[in-house]
Design an enzyme around this catalytic site. Structure first.
Site, PDB file in Angstrom:
ATOM      1  N   HIS A 290       1.163   4.220  -2.700  1.00 40.13           N
ATOM      2  CA  HIS A 290       0.996   5.630  -2.483  1.00 40.13           C
ATOM      3  C   HIS A 290       2.181   6.592  -3.008  1.00 40.13           C
ATOM      4  O   HIS A 290       2.008   7.632  -3.754  1.00 40.13           O
ATOM      5  CB  HIS A 290       0.842   5.853  -1.038  1.00 40.13           C
ATOM      6  CG  HIS A 290      -0.291   5.996  -0.537  1.00 40.13           C
ATOM      7  ND1 HIS A 290      -1.253   7.111  -0.470  1.00 40.13           N
ATOM      8  CD2 HIS A 290      -1.168   5.031   0.121  1.00 40.13           C
ATOM      9  CE1 HIS A 290      -2.330   7.033   0.108  1.00 40.13           C
ATOM     10  NE2 HIS A 290      -2.416   5.617   0.581  1.00 40.13           N
TER      11      HIS A 290
ATOM     12  N   HIS B  17       0.934  -1.339   0.114  1.00 43.06           N
ATOM     13  CA  HIS B  17       0.017   0.074   0.017  1.00 43.06           C
ATOM     14  C   HIS B  17       0.784   1.433  -0.070  1.00 43.06           C
ATOM     15  O   HIS B  17       0.432   2.072  -0.545  1.00 43.06           O
ATOM     16  CB  HIS B  17      -0.912  -0.015   1.234  1.00 43.06           C
ATOM     17  CG  HIS B  17      -1.781   1.104   1.398  1.00 43.06           C
ATOM     18  ND1 HIS B  17      -2.770   1.197   0.462  1.00 43.06           N
ATOM     19  CD2 HIS B  17      -1.856   2.122   2.301  1.00 43.06           C
ATOM     20  CE1 HIS B  17      -3.635   2.342   0.786  1.00 43.06           C
ATOM     21  NE2 HIS B  17      -2.830   3.011   1.786  1.00 43.06           N
TER      22      HIS B  17
ATOM     23  N   GLN C  25       3.908   1.464  -1.243  1.00 35.51           N
ATOM     24  CA  GLN C  25       4.502   1.733  -2.399  1.00 35.51           C
ATOM     25  C   GLN C  25       3.622   2.149  -3.461  1.00 35.51           C
ATOM     26  O   GLN C  25       3.870   3.264  -4.388  1.00 35.51           O
ATOM     27  CB  GLN C  25       5.067   0.318  -2.815  1.00 35.51           C
ATOM     28  CG  GLN C  25       6.287  -0.312  -2.191  1.00 35.51           C
ATOM     29  CD  GLN C  25       7.453   0.646  -2.302  1.00 35.51           C
ATOM     30  OE1 GLN C  25       7.860   1.361  -1.401  1.00 35.51           O
ATOM     31  NE2 GLN C  25       8.131   0.371  -3.542  1.00 35.51           N
TER      32      GLN C  25
END
Length: 124
Positions: free
Chosen positions: A90, A86, A88
């Site tokens: 973002h 998650h 990564q």
């Protein structure tokens, strides 16, 4: 940009680093979209300032990511969990958003310059 020697610090837990990435990437993305709003209003100085701030936040997130990569490369395995994936996600979407927004700001600036040029020609 600073060298790799500035990157490694105590890696912290994967969870802590993931939250650091999410926070910095989220801030970078928010700043980029705020810059877009200023460009829409033809305030290109403020838009460029916010893009620079966005780049700095993005760099913080990238450094966190690099800490994990350095840890893995040194033989200390980093567990990949949903939170890290998650984070990564973002980081990558924040980078892409900023890059696209920079291009849109350039287009707004070109448009504004042409409008000024047209007004100048029409008033003669």
């Amino acid at each position: 940009m600073q060298g790799m020697s500035d990157v490694p610090e105590a890696p912290g837990s994967s969870e802590e680093v993931s939250f650091e990435i999410i926070a910095s990437a989220g801030q970078a993305r928010s700043l980029a979209f705020e810059a877009l709003g200023y460009a829409r209003d033809n305030n290109f100085i403020k838009a460029r300032e916010l893009i620079e701030e966005s780049k700095k936040e993005n760099l913080l997130a990238h450094r966190c990511q690099t800490r994990l990569l350095t840890q893995e490369a040194s033989g200390d395995h980093v567990d990949v969990d949903v939170l890290l994936v998650h984070a990564q996600d973002h980081l990558m979407t924040a980078q892409l958003a900023r890059e696209l927004i920079e291009e849109i700001i350039n287009l707004y600036e070109i448009k504004a310059d042409k409008e000024i040029d047209l007004r100048g020609r029409c008033s003669k």
